[in-house]
Design a protein around this motif. Structure first.
Motif, mmCIF file in Angstrom:
data_model
loop_
_atom_site.group_PDB
_atom_site.id
_atom_site.type_symbol
_atom_site.label_atom_id
_atom_site.label_comp_id
_atom_site.label_asym_id
_atom_site.label_seq_id
_atom_site.Cartn_x
_atom_site.Cartn_y
_atom_site.Cartn_z
ATOM 1 N N GLY A 70 0.789 -1.224 0.000
ATOM 2 C CA GLY A 70 0.000 0.000 0.000
ATOM 3 C C GLY A 70 0.819 1.270 0.000
ATOM 4 O O GLY A 70 0.298 2.347 0.298
ATOM 5 N N THR A 71 2.091 1.155 -0.352
ATOM 6 C CA THR A 71 3.012 2.304 -0.356
ATOM 7 C C THR A 71 3.212 2.822 -1.771
ATOM 8 O O THR A 71 3.525 2.044 -2.684
ATOM 9 N N LEU A 72 3.058 4.121 -1.958
ATOM 10 C CA LEU A 72 3.353 4.759 -3.240
ATOM 11 C C LEU A 72 4.861 4.868 -3.390
ATOM 12 O O LEU A 72 5.560 5.256 -2.448
ATOM 13 N N THR A 73 5.384 4.537 -4.566
ATOM 14 C CA THR A 73 6.834 4.552 -4.789
ATOM 15 C C THR A 73 7.227 5.684 -5.735
ATOM 16 O O THR A 73 6.613 5.885 -6.775
ATOM 17 N N ILE A 74 8.264 6.411 -5.343
ATOM 18 C CA ILE A 74 8.776 7.537 -6.127
ATOM 19 C C ILE A 74 10.269 7.322 -6.367
ATOM 20 O O ILE A 74 11.020 7.083 -5.419
ATOM 21 N N VAL A 75 10.713 7.423 -7.599
ATOM 22 C CA VAL A 75 12.132 7.303 -7.934
ATOM 23 C C VAL A 75 12.644 8.656 -8.412
ATOM 24 O O VAL A 75 12.044 9.283 -9.297
ATOM 25 N N THR A 76 13.742 9.117 -7.826
ATOM 26 C CA THR A 76 14.372 10.371 -8.232
ATOM 27 C C THR A 76 15.161 10.153 -9.516
ATOM 28 O O THR A 76 15.984 9.228 -9.602
ATOM 29 N N VAL A 77 14.930 11.005 -10.524
ATOM 30 C CA VAL A 77 15.632 10.881 -11.802
ATOM 31 C C VAL A 77 16.227 12.225 -12.196
ATOM 32 O O VAL A 77 15.683 13.280 -11.872
ATOM 33 N N THR A 78 17.344 12.154 -12.919
ATOM 34 C CA THR A 78 18.028 13.375 -13.354
ATOM 35 C C THR A 78 18.245 13.408 -14.865
ATOM 36 O O THR A 78 18.934 14.292 -15.369
ATOM 37 N N SER A 79 17.659 12.448 -15.567
ATOM 38 C CA SER A 79 17.808 12.384 -17.028
ATOM 39 C C SER A 79 16.647 11.601 -17.613
ATOM 40 O O SER A 79 15.935 10.873 -16.903
ATOM 41 N N VAL A 80 16.475 11.716 -18.922
ATOM 42 C CA VAL A 80 15.434 10.956 -19.609
ATOM 43 C C VAL A 80 15.728 9.464 -19.525
ATOM 44 O O VAL A 80 14.817 8.655 -19.325
ATOM 45 N N ASP A 81 16.993 9.068 -19.653
ATOM 46 C CA ASP A 81 17.339 7.646 -19.564
ATOM 47 C C ASP A 81 16.947 7.074 -18.205
ATOM 48 O O ASP A 81 16.406 5.963 -18.119
ATOM 49 N N GLU A 82 17.229 7.815 -17.130
ATOM 50 C CA GLU A 82 16.846 7.338 -15.802
ATOM 51 C C GLU A 82 15.321 7.267 -15.671
ATOM 52 O O GLU A 82 14.789 6.335 -15.049
ATOM 53 N N ALA A 83 14.641 8.228 -16.245
ATOM 54 C CA ALA A 83 13.176 8.215 -16.202
ATOM 55 C C ALA A 83 12.622 6.986 -16.904
ATOM 56 O O ALA A 83 11.681 6.341 -16.416
ATOM 57 N N ARG A 84 13.193 6.637 -18.025
ATOM 58 C CA ARG A 84 12.730 5.452 -18.754
ATOM 59 C C ARG A 84 13.013 4.179 -17.961
ATOM 60 O O ARG A 84 12.191 3.253 -17.929
ATOM 61 N N THR A 85 14.174 4.127 -17.320
ATOM 62 C CA THR A 85 14.525 2.957 -16.501
ATOM 63 C C THR A 85 13.535 2.792 -15.348
ATOM 64 O O THR A 85 13.051 1.687 -15.082
ATOM 65 N N ALA A 86 13.237 3.877 -14.657
ATOM 66 C CA ALA A 86 12.326 3.818 -13.514
ATOM 67 C C ALA A 86 10.903 3.487 -13.958
ATOM 68 O O ALA A 86 10.181 2.757 -13.274
#
Length: 345
Positions: free
Chosen positions: A142-158
């Motif tokens: 029941g936990t919402l997960t947030i990943v910190t990203v600093t690039s488009v590549d990291e965003a796609r990975t997450a």
């Protein structure tokens, strides 16, 4: 699970590891209508749990916990030893010894197990993306997960790993770059508004904007650019509920400090702080060794803070640091941010 339903606010108080995020700060932010974040970085799982319980005693509103992913970056032992030798005279003047290496994993397994056993509303991740399995485990709890990203590549990975939300961190942000690797942190130099637009085109996940934001107008602008919320840290550093040192709070308005810069000098990983003597003299010599350099410099930073010596302390601050107002309570800061973020009817 909808981001706005969980956060209940466009104002997110950034997790500030190293003492800034206290239960008192998080509770004050959440009670005022924002969303507060504790920070588990550099703490044991037991200390993390104790802060969760203190926060729950102070507020019934939801809040989040931030975790650092373990560091797997290679370390040049010779370069680390040379940096230790370079700092030895500084340490001697402060009456301390440089620190020694500690857990590079930051107690990851124990913290994940603890948070799965007794969940908080939101868990965010810095310095990498957890495995799809870990993300699914949190979501099942029941936990919402947030990943910190600093690039488009990291965003796609997450996105591919199954994160619920991305925290898009621009280059203006204070403190550490949340990039997935030390090398990626060197390349993470895209301003927030540009990065936000690029990431918005690469994923359909909700976005939280972070980096150099200081007032309601900044928040309103990021919402127009496609973010669902905005995360602010430096404006909360100087408030009474913050656990930042007195020397750190005072430095935000000290005219001697006229700029910020990225440096590895304090931790071995790029982080933005006010330009002071330690940053100026040692940045070009610190190896890319995180968290090894963090532990090495910890005794020096602690001793300098106790002496009120701002020249030797990591004064993490975003580019908008001059808009921080020391002494203003967290609740008042949140109220101002919410008013400014809401267009006049």
């Amino acid at each position: 699970m909808e981001l706005t339903e969980v956060l209940g606010s466009p104002v997110v108080q950034a997790p500030m590891a190293g003492g800034g995020s206290t239960p008192e700060l998080v509770a004050a932010v959440s009670e005022a209508g924002g969303f507060g974040f504790l920070a588990a970085g550099y703490k044991t799982a037991a200390a993390m749990r104790a802060e969760i319980e203190r926060t729950r005693q102070a507020t019934s509103r939801p809040f989040g916990m931030n975790l650092f992913l373990p560091s797997h970056d290679p370390v040049d032992d010779a370069a680390l030893a040379a940096y230790r030798e370079r700092l030895a005279p500084e340490a001697a003047l402060l009456g301390v010894e440089p620190g020694t290496a500690a857990d590079r994993g930051d107690g990851w397994d124990a913290k994940v197990a603890d948070l799965l056993a007794d969940p908080v509303a939101v868990v965010s991740f810095t310095f990498g993306c957890p495995s799809a399995e870990v993300l699914r485990d949190f979501q099942a709890a029941g936990t919402l997960t947030i990943v910190t990203v600093t690039s488009v590549d990291e965003a796609r990975t997450a996105t591919a790993a199954g994160a619920d939300v991305l925290c898009v961190q621009g280059s203006e942000a204070g403190g550490h770059s949340g990039a997935f690797t030390n090398a990626a942190a060197d390349a993470a130099n895209t301003p927030l508004r540009t990065l936000l637009a690029e990431v918005r085109l690469s994923t359909e996940l909700p976005l939280i904007a972070a980096g150099g934001l200081a007032d309601g107008g900044d928040i309103a602008e990021t919402l127009l650019l496609g973010a669902s919320a905005a995360q602010l840290g430096t404006v909360f550093v100087a408030c009474p509920e913050s656990g930042a040192s007195a020397v750190h709070k005072a430095a935000l308005t000290d005219p001697r400090f006229t700029a910020t810069a990225m440096t590895r000098a304090f931790s071995g990983r790029p982080a933005r702080g006010l330009v002071n003597r330690f940053l100026t003299e040692h940045s070009g010599h610190a190896p890319a060794a995180y968290p090894d350099v963090h532990y090495l410099t910890a005794p020096l930073r602690k001793a300098a803070a106790a002496r009120g010596d701002a020249g030797l302390v990591n004064l993490w601050a975003g580019e908008s640091y001059r808009r921080a107002e020391p002494g203003v309570p967290a609740a008042e800061i949140v109220a101002r941010l919410l008013r400014g973020a809401t267009p006049a009817q």
